[in-house]
Design a protein around this motif. Structure first.
Motif, PDB file in Angstrom:
ATOM      1  N   VAL A 156       2.630 -14.363 -12.444  1.00 40.34           N
ATOM      2  CA  VAL A 156       1.566 -13.387 -12.649  1.00 40.34           C
ATOM      3  C   VAL A 156       1.972 -12.520 -13.832  1.00 40.34           C
ATOM      4  N   ASP A 157       1.193 -12.603 -14.912  1.00 33.11           N
ATOM      5  CA  ASP A 157       1.512 -11.853 -16.133  1.00 33.11           C
ATOM      6  C   ASP A 157       2.935 -12.149 -16.613  1.00 33.11           C
ATOM      7  N   GLY A 158       3.331 -13.413 -16.493  1.00 34.37           N
ATOM      8  CA  GLY A 158       4.633 -13.830 -17.000  1.00 34.37           C
ATOM      9  C   GLY A 158       5.807 -13.553 -16.081  1.00 34.37           C
ATOM     10  N   ILE A 159       5.558 -13.021 -14.885  1.00 29.66           N
ATOM     11  CA  ILE A 159       6.626 -12.710 -13.936  1.00 29.66           C
ATOM     12  C   ILE A 159       6.404 -13.526 -12.668  1.00 29.66           C
ATOM     13  N   GLY A 160       7.477 -14.091 -12.122  1.00 33.77           N
ATOM     14  CA  GLY A 160       7.373 -14.928 -10.938  1.00 33.77           C
ATOM     15  C   GLY A 160       6.848 -14.161  -9.735  1.00 33.77           C
ATOM     16  N   LEU A 161       6.010 -14.817  -8.940  1.00 29.73           N
ATOM     17  CA  LEU A 161       5.459 -14.189  -7.744  1.00 29.73           C
ATOM     18  C   LEU A 161       6.564 -13.684  -6.829  1.00 29.73           C
ATOM     19  N   ASP A 162       7.654 -14.451  -6.712  1.00 29.42           N
ATOM     20  CA  ASP A 162       8.760 -14.042  -5.846  1.00 29.42           C
ATOM     21  C   ASP A 162       9.406 -12.737  -6.289  1.00 29.42           C
ATOM     22  N   GLU A 163       9.265 -12.392  -7.582  1.00 31.59           N
ATOM     23  CA  GLU A 163       9.826 -11.152  -8.098  1.00 31.59           C
ATOM     24  C   GLU A 163       8.867  -9.980  -7.949  1.00 31.59           C
ATOM     25  N   LEU A 164       7.657 -10.240  -7.493  1.00 34.46           N
ATOM     26  CA  LEU A 164       6.625  -9.204  -7.437  1.00 34.46           C
ATOM     27  C   LEU A 164       6.270  -8.760  -6.023  1.00 34.46           C
ATOM     28  N   VAL A 165       6.361  -9.660  -5.042  1.00 38.90           N
ATOM     29  CA  VAL A 165       5.861  -9.313  -3.707  1.00 38.90           C
ATOM     30  C   VAL A 165       6.620  -8.143  -3.083  1.00 38.90           C
ATOM     31  N   GLY A 166       7.924  -8.065  -3.319  1.00 41.32           N
ATOM     32  CA  GLY A 166       8.694  -6.959  -2.752  1.00 41.32           C
ATOM     33  C   GLY A 166       8.222  -5.620  -3.283  1.00 41.32           C
ATOM     34  N   GLY A 167       8.019  -5.539  -4.598  1.00 43.38           N
ATOM     35  CA  GLY A 167       7.534  -4.305  -5.196  1.00 43.38           C
ATOM     36  C   GLY A 167       6.120  -3.967  -4.773  1.00 43.38           C
ATOM     37  N   CYS A 168       5.317  -4.999  -4.555  1.00 45.09           N
ATOM     38  CA  CYS A 168       3.967  -4.790  -4.023  1.00 45.09           C
ATOM     39  C   CYS A 168       4.048  -4.109  -2.656  1.00 45.09           C
ATOM     40  N   GLY A 169       4.985  -4.556  -1.835  1.00 45.21           N
ATOM     41  CA  GLY A 169       5.167  -3.956  -0.518  1.00 45.21           C
ATOM     42  C   GLY A 169       5.652  -2.521  -0.589  1.00 45.21           C
ATOM     43  N   VAL A 170       6.602  -2.244  -1.489  1.00 45.76           N
ATOM     44  CA  VAL A 170       7.088  -0.875  -1.664  1.00 45.76           C
ATOM     45  C   VAL A 170       5.934   0.031  -2.083  1.00 45.76           C
ATOM     46  N   ALA A 171       5.177  -0.429  -3.071  1.00 49.12           N
ATOM     47  CA  ALA A 171       4.054   0.365  -3.569  1.00 49.12           C
ATOM     48  C   ALA A 171       3.045   0.649  -2.463  1.00 49.12           C
ATOM     49  N   GLU A 172       2.755  -0.346  -1.633  1.00 51.19           N
ATOM     50  CA  GLU A 172       1.779  -0.147  -0.562  1.00 51.19           C
ATOM     51  C   GLU A 172       2.281   0.870   0.456  1.00 51.19           C
ATOM     52  N   SER A 173       3.577   0.877   0.722  1.00 52.23           N
ATOM     53  CA  SER A 173       4.138   1.880   1.626  1.00 52.23           C
ATOM     54  C   SER A 173       3.949   3.282   1.058  1.00 52.23           C
ATOM     55  N   VAL A 174       4.218   3.431  -0.235  1.00 51.49           N
ATOM     56  CA  VAL A 174       4.034   4.730  -0.892  1.00 51.49           C
ATOM     57  C   VAL A 174       2.569   5.149  -0.838  1.00 51.49           C
ATOM     58  N   LEU A 175       1.679   4.230  -1.167  1.00 47.24           N
ATOM     59  CA  LEU A 175       0.247   4.543  -1.183  1.00 47.24           C
ATOM     60  C   LEU A 175      -0.249   4.928   0.212  1.00 47.24           C
ATOM     61  N   THR A 176       0.268   4.272   1.233  1.00 45.07           N
ATOM     62  CA  THR A 176      -0.114   4.612   2.604  1.00 45.07           C
ATOM     63  C   THR A 176       0.301   6.034   2.949  1.00 45.07           C
ATOM     64  N   ALA A 177       1.529   6.407   2.559  1.00 45.97           N
ATOM     65  CA  ALA A 177       2.002   7.772   2.818  1.00 45.97           C
ATOM     66  C   ALA A 177       1.146   8.797   2.082  1.00 45.97           C
ATOM     67  N   LEU A 178       0.810   8.514   0.833  1.00 47.97           N
ATOM     68  CA  LEU A 178      -0.037   9.422   0.057  1.00 47.97           C
ATOM     69  C   LEU A 178      -1.408   9.564   0.699  1.00 47.97           C
ATOM     70  N   ASP A 179      -1.990   8.446   1.097  1.00 47.87           N
ATOM     71  CA  ASP A 179      -3.322   8.479   1.698  1.00 47.87           C
ATOM     72  C   ASP A 179      -3.321   9.277   3.006  1.00 47.87           C
ATOM     73  N   ARG A 180      -2.293   9.101   3.815  1.00 43.18           N
ATOM     74  CA  ARG A 180      -2.211   9.852   5.075  1.00 43.18           C
ATOM     75  C   ARG A 180      -2.092  11.351   4.813  1.00 43.18           C
ATOM     76  N   ALA A 181      -1.435  11.711   3.712  1.00 39.32           N
ATOM     77  CA  ALA A 181      -1.239  13.124   3.377  1.00 39.32           C
ATOM     78  C   ALA A 181      -2.392  13.695   2.553  1.00 39.32           C
ATOM     79  N   GLY A 182      -3.330  12.841   2.164  1.00 37.24           N
ATOM     80  CA  GLY A 182      -4.462  13.299   1.367  1.00 37.24           C
ATOM     81  C   GLY A 182      -4.095  13.696  -0.049  1.00 37.24           C
ATOM     82  N   VAL A 183      -3.063  13.068  -0.596  1.00 30.69           N
ATOM     83  CA  VAL A 183      -2.608  13.384  -1.953  1.00 30.69           C
ATOM     84  C   VAL A 183      -3.236  12.411  -2.945  1.00 30.69           C
ATOM     85  N   PRO A 184      -3.934  12.894  -3.956  1.00 21.53           N
ATOM     86  CA  PRO A 184      -4.568  11.997  -4.930  1.00 21.53           C
ATOM     87  C   PRO A 184      -3.534  11.207  -5.728  1.00 21.53           C
ATOM     88  N   ARG A 185      -3.831   9.963  -5.984  1.00 24.13           N
ATOM     89  CA  ARG A 185      -2.892   9.122  -6.726  1.00 24.13           C
ATOM     90  C   ARG A 185      -2.707   9.616  -8.152  1.00 24.13           C
TER      91      ARG A 185
END
Length: 392
Positions: A156-185
Motif C-alpha cells: 500500500v503506497d509502496g509499503i508492505g501490508l504487514d508493516e502497516l496493520v500494527g500502526g493502523c491498530g495503534v492509531a485506531e486505539s488513539v482515535l477511540t480514546a479521543l472520541d470517547r473524550a470528545g477531543v477533536p482530531r
C-alpha cells in the motif's frame, strides 16, 4: 507475574552472546510471540513480553471466529542488529531453537528484526517457516499458507501490508480514546518515538486521520515542528532501522536532543521503539494527556502510577500494539483474505471494540486501562482453557 511454562537461556559458542526463549503458556499445544534483537536484552524482559503475549492473545478471543488465540511466548537475543555478527548469530539461535519452533513456538519479527530477515535466517537454519508449529491446527494448510503469503505480498503506497496493520491498530486505539473524550482530531498533536515499522505506520495513519504529528525521534535525536511535520517525506527518508536522513528536513523543522519528544507540547505520546523509556526519573517531563504504547513495555510501573496521579492515561501495549499479531492469525485462519481493505477494516473494527471495552472497564472499575485490560484477559483465559484444554 506467574511462573512461565518454559524459560531457557542460550549462549552462542562463537560470540559468547546470549539468547532467550520464554513460553508463558500453550493453547492447543502452541504459543505465539516474536523474536527481538537488541543490546542489553535480558531473560526478565523476554519473560515480561511473553506474559504480555498471553494477554494479547486472550484479548482477541472471539468464540465465533476461525482464529483461536494461542498461548504467549517471546524470544530475545542480546545483540545490536547492526553488528556485523548479528545475522550469523540469528541463524545459530534459530538453529538451536528449531525443535521448539517446529513443535510449539510460532515467531516472527519484533524490535530490531524484520520479517524478511527472520524468514531468510529461518530458511538457513533449516526451518520450513517461523510459524510452522501452527500448521497442524489449520483446516486447509496449503490454502492458509498461500493466503498469508499473498497478504505479505500486498503493498500500500509502496509499503508492505504487514508493516502497516500494527500502526493502523495503534492509531485506531488513539482515535477511540479521543472520541470517547470528545477531543477533536484536528486539535490533537502527536509525538512519536521511533519511526520504524510500528511508529512509522502509526504516524501515517494518525496524520491521515487529521491529527498533527509535531515530533518524531530516532537514534539521532528528535525532529520537531510545532506546525506539523511532513510525515510522508520523513517516512521516505528513513533507512531500514527507522533512522531519518536529515537532508529531508524542511524549513521550520528543528533538531532537538533525543529525549525532547517526551516534553514537546502534544496531547498524545506514542513510544514505538524500545522498552522502559518512560520511568520515574523522566515521567515528570510528560505534559501529554495520553500515552499510547506502540512499543512493548515502554512505561515502567512506577512511572505509570505517577502519570495516572497526574491525569495522564496510558493506553497499554497489550491492547494498543496487538493488531500485528492478530492480523497474522486472522489471515492464516481465514477470518480475512489477502486484501488491504479487508485487513484495515477488520483491524479498525476489532481495535476500536477492544479499546472501547478496555476504557469502559477502567471507568467502571475505577482502575487504569492496563489493569482493566489485564482483568478482561484474565477473565477470558479460563474460558479458553476450558474450551481447548489446560496447557497452562
Amino acid at each position: 507475574m506467574t511462573t512461565p511454562l518454559l524459560s531457557l537461556t542460550w549462549t552462542d559458542e562463537v560470540t559468547g552472546r546470549q539468547g532467550f526463549l520464554v513460553i508463558d503458556r500453550l493453547v492447543r499445544g502452541v504459543s505465539s510471540g516474536g523474536l527481538r534483537m537488541r543490546p542489553g536484552c535480558t531473560s526478565e524482559e523476554v519473560a515480561g513480553l511473553a506474559r504480555g503475549m498471553s494477554l494479547k492473545e486472550a484479548l482477541h478471543y472471539d468464540p465465533e471466529a476461525r482464529y483461536v488465540p494461542l498461548g504467549g511466548a517471546k524470544g530475545g537475543i542480546d545483540c545490536d542488529p547492526r553488528d556485523p555478527e548479528a545475522y550469523g548469530l540469528l541463524v545459530r539461535y534459530l538453529r538451536t531453537m528449531r525443535p521448539y519452533i517446529e513443535s510449539f513456538w510460532t515467531t516472527g519479527e519484533d524490535l530490531g528484526l524484520t520479517q524478511e530477515v527472520v524468514d531468510r535466517a529461518a530458511a538457513e537454519a533449516g526451518l520450513v517457516s517461523s510459524v510452522q508449529a501452527v500448521y497442524p491446527l489449520l483446516d486447509d494448510e496449503a490454502g492458509a499458507r498461500r493466503r498469508l503469503a499473498d497478504a505479505f505480498a500486498v503493498e500500500v503506497d509502496g509499503i508492505g501490508l504487514d508493516e502497516l496493520v500494527g500502526g493502523c491498530g495503534v492509531a485506531e486505539s488513539v482515535l477511540t480514546a479521543l472520541d470517547r473524550a470528545g477531543v477533536p482530531r484536528w486539535r490533537t498533536r502527536v509525538a512519536v518515538q521511533g519511526l520504524g515499522t510500528m511508529g512509522g505506520a502509526t504516524a501515517r495513519f494518525l496524520t491521515r486521520a487529521g491529527l498533527t504529528v509535531v515530533a518524531v525521534a530516532d537514534i539521532k535525536g528528535t525532529i520537531a515542528n510545532p506546525a506539523g511535520l511532513d510525515v510522508e517525506s520523513l517516512l521516505a527518508a528513513r533507512d531500514a532501522y527507522g533512522t531519518i536522513d536529515r537532508a529531508a528536513l524542511r524549513r521550520g523543522d528543528r533538531e532537538l536532543p533525543g529525549e525532547a519528544w517526551l516534553s514537546v507540547e502534544a496531547e498524545v505520546l506514542v513510544p514505538a521503539a524500545v522498552s522502559y523509556v518512560i520511568d520515574a526519573s523522566n515521567q515528570g517531563r510528560v505534559t501529554a494527556r495520553w500515552i499510547a504504547e506502540a512499543a512493548n513495555m515502554p512505561v515502567r510501573p512506577d512511572a505509570e502510577e505517577a502519570l495516572a496521579a497526574r491525569g495522564v492515561t496510558v493506553l497499554p501495549d497489550v491492547v494498543v500494539n496487538s493488531a500485528t499479531n492478530a492480523w497474522w492469525w486472522w489471515t492464516l485462519f481465514g477470518d480475512i483474505g489477502a486484501s488491504a481493505d479487508e485487513a484495515f477494516a477488520h483491524t479498525r473494527r476489532s481495535m476500536r471494540a477492544l479499546t472501547d471495552l478496555t476504557l469502559a472497564r477502567a471507568e467502571a472499575d475505577g482502575t487504569t486501562p492496563r489493569a482493566a485490560a489485564h482483568a478482561i484477559a484474565e477473565d477470558r483465559l479460563p474460558v479458553i482453557a476450558e474450551r481447548f484444554g489446560r496447557h497452562r
